[in-house]
Design a protein around this motif. Structure first.
Motif, PDB file in Angstrom:
ATOM      1  N   ASP A  80       0.837  -1.207   0.000  1.00  0.00           N
ATOM      2  CA  ASP A  80       0.000   0.000   0.000  1.00  0.00           C
ATOM      3  C   ASP A  80       0.869   1.254   0.000  1.00  0.00           C
ATOM      4  O   ASP A  80       0.576   2.221  -0.703  1.00  0.00           O
ATOM      5  CB  ASP A  80      -0.932   0.011   1.213  1.00  0.00           C
ATOM      6  CG  ASP A  80      -1.994  -1.071   1.147  1.00  0.00           C
ATOM      7  OD1 ASP A  80      -2.213  -1.620   0.046  1.00  0.00           O
ATOM      8  OD2 ASP A  80      -2.588  -1.377   2.200  1.00  0.00           O
ATOM      9  N   LYS A  83       2.310   1.737  -3.389  1.00  0.00           N
ATOM     10  CA  LYS A  83       1.291   2.183  -4.343  1.00  0.00           C
ATOM     11  C   LYS A  83       1.039   3.675  -4.193  1.00  0.00           C
ATOM     12  O   LYS A  83       0.948   4.398  -5.188  1.00  0.00           O
ATOM     13  CB  LYS A  83      -0.004   1.412  -4.128  1.00  0.00           C
ATOM     14  CG  LYS A  83      -1.096   1.826  -5.075  1.00  0.00           C
ATOM     15  CD  LYS A  83      -2.373   1.067  -4.826  1.00  0.00           C
ATOM     16  CE  LYS A  83      -3.451   1.572  -5.791  1.00  0.00           C
ATOM     17  NZ  LYS A  83      -4.724   0.920  -5.551  1.00  0.00           N
ATOM     18  N   VAL A  84       0.942   4.144  -2.945  1.00  0.00           N
ATOM     19  CA  VAL A  84       0.701   5.575  -2.719  1.00  0.00           C
ATOM     20  C   VAL A  84       1.880   6.392  -3.243  1.00  0.00           C
ATOM     21  O   VAL A  84       1.700   7.411  -3.919  1.00  0.00           O
ATOM     22  CB  VAL A  84       0.438   5.860  -1.220  1.00  0.00           C
ATOM     23  CG1 VAL A  84       0.475   7.346  -0.938  1.00  0.00           C
ATOM     24  CG2 VAL A  84      -0.898   5.279  -0.806  1.00  0.00           C
ATOM     25  N   GLU A  87       1.758   6.468  -7.052  1.00  0.00           N
ATOM     26  CA  GLU A  87       0.700   7.330  -7.579  1.00  0.00           C
ATOM     27  C   GLU A  87       1.015   8.808  -7.362  1.00  0.00           C
ATOM     28  O   GLU A  87       0.727   9.635  -8.225  1.00  0.00           O
ATOM     29  CB  GLU A  87      -0.648   6.974  -6.952  1.00  0.00           C
ATOM     30  CG  GLU A  87      -1.175   5.608  -7.363  1.00  0.00           C
ATOM     31  CD  GLU A  87      -1.451   5.484  -8.845  1.00  0.00           C
ATOM     32  OE1 GLU A  87      -1.830   6.486  -9.473  1.00  0.00           O
ATOM     33  OE2 GLU A  87      -1.292   4.374  -9.376  1.00  0.00           O
ATOM     34  N   VAL A  88       1.625   9.134  -6.220  1.00  0.00           N
ATOM     35  CA  VAL A  88       1.998  10.534  -5.972  1.00  0.00           C
ATOM     36  C   VAL A  88       3.090  10.954  -6.952  1.00  0.00           C
ATOM     37  O   VAL A  88       3.038  12.061  -7.511  1.00  0.00           O
ATOM     38  CB  VAL A  88       2.436  10.738  -4.506  1.00  0.00           C
ATOM     39  CG1 VAL A  88       3.095  12.092  -4.311  1.00  0.00           C
ATOM     40  CG2 VAL A  88       1.243  10.605  -3.575  1.00  0.00           C
ATOM     41  N   VAL A 160      -6.298  15.283  -8.136  1.00  0.00           N
ATOM     42  CA  VAL A 160      -5.869  13.893  -7.933  1.00  0.00           C
ATOM     43  C   VAL A 160      -4.759  13.831  -6.888  1.00  0.00           C
ATOM     44  O   VAL A 160      -4.743  12.934  -6.029  1.00  0.00           O
ATOM     45  CB  VAL A 160      -5.411  13.269  -9.272  1.00  0.00           C
ATOM     46  CG1 VAL A 160      -4.776  11.916  -9.076  1.00  0.00           C
ATOM     47  CG2 VAL A 160      -6.589  13.171 -10.231  1.00  0.00           C
ATOM     48  N   LEU A 161      -3.836  14.786  -6.926  1.00  0.00           N
ATOM     49  CA  LEU A 161      -2.768  14.832  -5.924  1.00  0.00           C
ATOM     50  C   LEU A 161      -3.350  15.008  -4.523  1.00  0.00           C
ATOM     51  O   LEU A 161      -2.925  14.334  -3.580  1.00  0.00           O
ATOM     52  CB  LEU A 161      -1.781  15.964  -6.239  1.00  0.00           C
ATOM     53  CG  LEU A 161      -0.595  16.118  -5.295  1.00  0.00           C
ATOM     54  CD1 LEU A 161       0.310  14.896  -5.371  1.00  0.00           C
ATOM     55  CD2 LEU A 161       0.176  17.377  -5.614  1.00  0.00           C
ATOM     56  N   GLN A 163      -6.258  14.053  -3.573  1.00  0.00           N
ATOM     57  CA  GLN A 163      -6.918  12.794  -3.209  1.00  0.00           C
ATOM     58  C   GLN A 163      -5.918  11.781  -2.675  1.00  0.00           C
ATOM     59  O   GLN A 163      -6.216  11.053  -1.736  1.00  0.00           O
ATOM     60  CB  GLN A 163      -7.648  12.204  -4.415  1.00  0.00           C
ATOM     61  CG  GLN A 163      -8.890  12.952  -4.803  1.00  0.00           C
ATOM     62  CD  GLN A 163      -9.503  12.426  -6.086  1.00  0.00           C
ATOM     63  OE1 GLN A 163      -8.889  11.651  -6.811  1.00  0.00           O
ATOM     64  NE2 GLN A 163     -10.709  12.873  -6.383  1.00  0.00           N
ATOM     65  N   TRP A 164      -4.742  11.732  -3.257  1.00  0.00           N
ATOM     66  CA  TRP A 164      -3.747  10.772  -2.785  1.00  0.00           C
ATOM     67  C   TRP A 164      -3.093  11.216  -1.484  1.00  0.00           C
ATOM     68  O   TRP A 164      -2.791  10.391  -0.627  1.00  0.00           O
ATOM     69  CB  TRP A 164      -2.681  10.516  -3.849  1.00  0.00           C
ATOM     70  CG  TRP A 164      -3.161   9.559  -4.884  1.00  0.00           C
ATOM     71  CD1 TRP A 164      -3.502   9.846  -6.168  1.00  0.00           C
ATOM     72  CD2 TRP A 164      -3.387   8.161  -4.724  1.00  0.00           C
ATOM     73  NE1 TRP A 164      -3.929   8.721  -6.808  1.00  0.00           N
ATOM     74  CE2 TRP A 164      -3.855   7.666  -5.950  1.00  0.00           C
ATOM     75  CE3 TRP A 164      -3.224   7.276  -3.663  1.00  0.00           C
ATOM     76  CZ2 TRP A 164      -4.178   6.327  -6.136  1.00  0.00           C
ATOM     77  CZ3 TRP A 164      -3.550   5.949  -3.853  1.00  0.00           C
ATOM     78  CH2 TRP A 164      -4.016   5.477  -5.082  1.00  0.00           C
ATOM     79  N   GLN A 166      -4.410  13.412   0.789  1.00  0.00           N
ATOM     80  CA  GLN A 166      -5.444  13.554   1.809  1.00  0.00           C
ATOM     81  C   GLN A 166      -4.973  14.427   2.969  1.00  0.00           C
ATOM     82  O   GLN A 166      -4.965  14.029   4.123  1.00  0.00           O
ATOM     83  CB  GLN A 166      -5.889  12.189   2.330  1.00  0.00           C
ATOM     84  CG  GLN A 166      -6.561  11.354   1.278  1.00  0.00           C
ATOM     85  CD  GLN A 166      -6.961  10.003   1.776  1.00  0.00           C
ATOM     86  OE1 GLN A 166      -6.599   9.584   2.857  1.00  0.00           O
ATOM     87  NE2 GLN A 166      -7.727   9.297   0.973  1.00  0.00           N
TER      88      GLN A 166
END
Length: 180
Positions: A80, A83-84, A87-88, A160-161, A163-164, A166
């Protein structure tokens, strides 16, 4: 928040390892045995204590299973996290890409603004035809529309940034250039 939940699952699974040795409750019982009579022909009162124990290998196997489940949750947490991070990074490079595109289109916008001005002046003076003037205006509008689309893409990438990440704070990506 997903990473926090994953970290809490690790804590939970590590605490569950201690429950591998689960001893059943001790039972105390009383009964009157009608089949077993005392010398005075009175039934015997039977008191007893009972508890079920598993073999040590069973407890060891349960502990091994819980430890492997704990290891799996730790591995899932690592996945996890990766993945974060991935994505960032992806969104960061997307924002940098769009910012570079915006710089290029700003430059092209200034060129086409000059081109449109020159085409209008030439048309007013009779040196060119109406088609050249329309072509210059159309190209200018096309570049402006594309520039607006790029600005919207930058805003979407920032969403989107957020959202990742938070986070309550807002982030601004610097105007770096992309490295090959």
């Amino acid at each position: 928040l997903g990473l926090k939940a994953s970290a809490q699952r690790i804590d939970q699974s590590q605490q569950l390892i201690g429950t591998a040795i689960d001893l059943n409750k001790t039972e105390v019982y009383f009964s009157r045995d009608q089949n077993n009579l005392a010398p005075n022909n009175v039934p015997l009162n039977v008191w007893g204590v009972s508890q079920i124990f598993q073999l040590p290998a069973v407890y060891r196997a349960q502990r091994d299973v819980l430890q492997s489940k704990s290891k799996l949750t730790e591995d899932q947490y690592q996945l996890d996290t990766r993945k974060v991070i991935k994505e960032v990074h992806k969104v960061y490079y997307e924002i940098v890409y769009w910012q570079q595109m915006l710089k290029n289109f700003d430059y092209m916008d200034s060129l086409y603004t000059t081109f449109e001005y020159v085409a209008n002046r030439r048309f007013e003076q009779g040196e060119s035809n109406y088609l050249e003037k329309l072509t210059a205006e159309t190209k200018k509008k096309e570049i402006s529309i594309r520039k607006n689309q790029i600005q919207e893409s930058i805003q979407r990438s920032y969403v989107v940034l957020d959202q990742w990440l938070q986070s309550d704070s807002s982030y601004l990506v610097s105007d770096d250039s992309l490295v090959r």
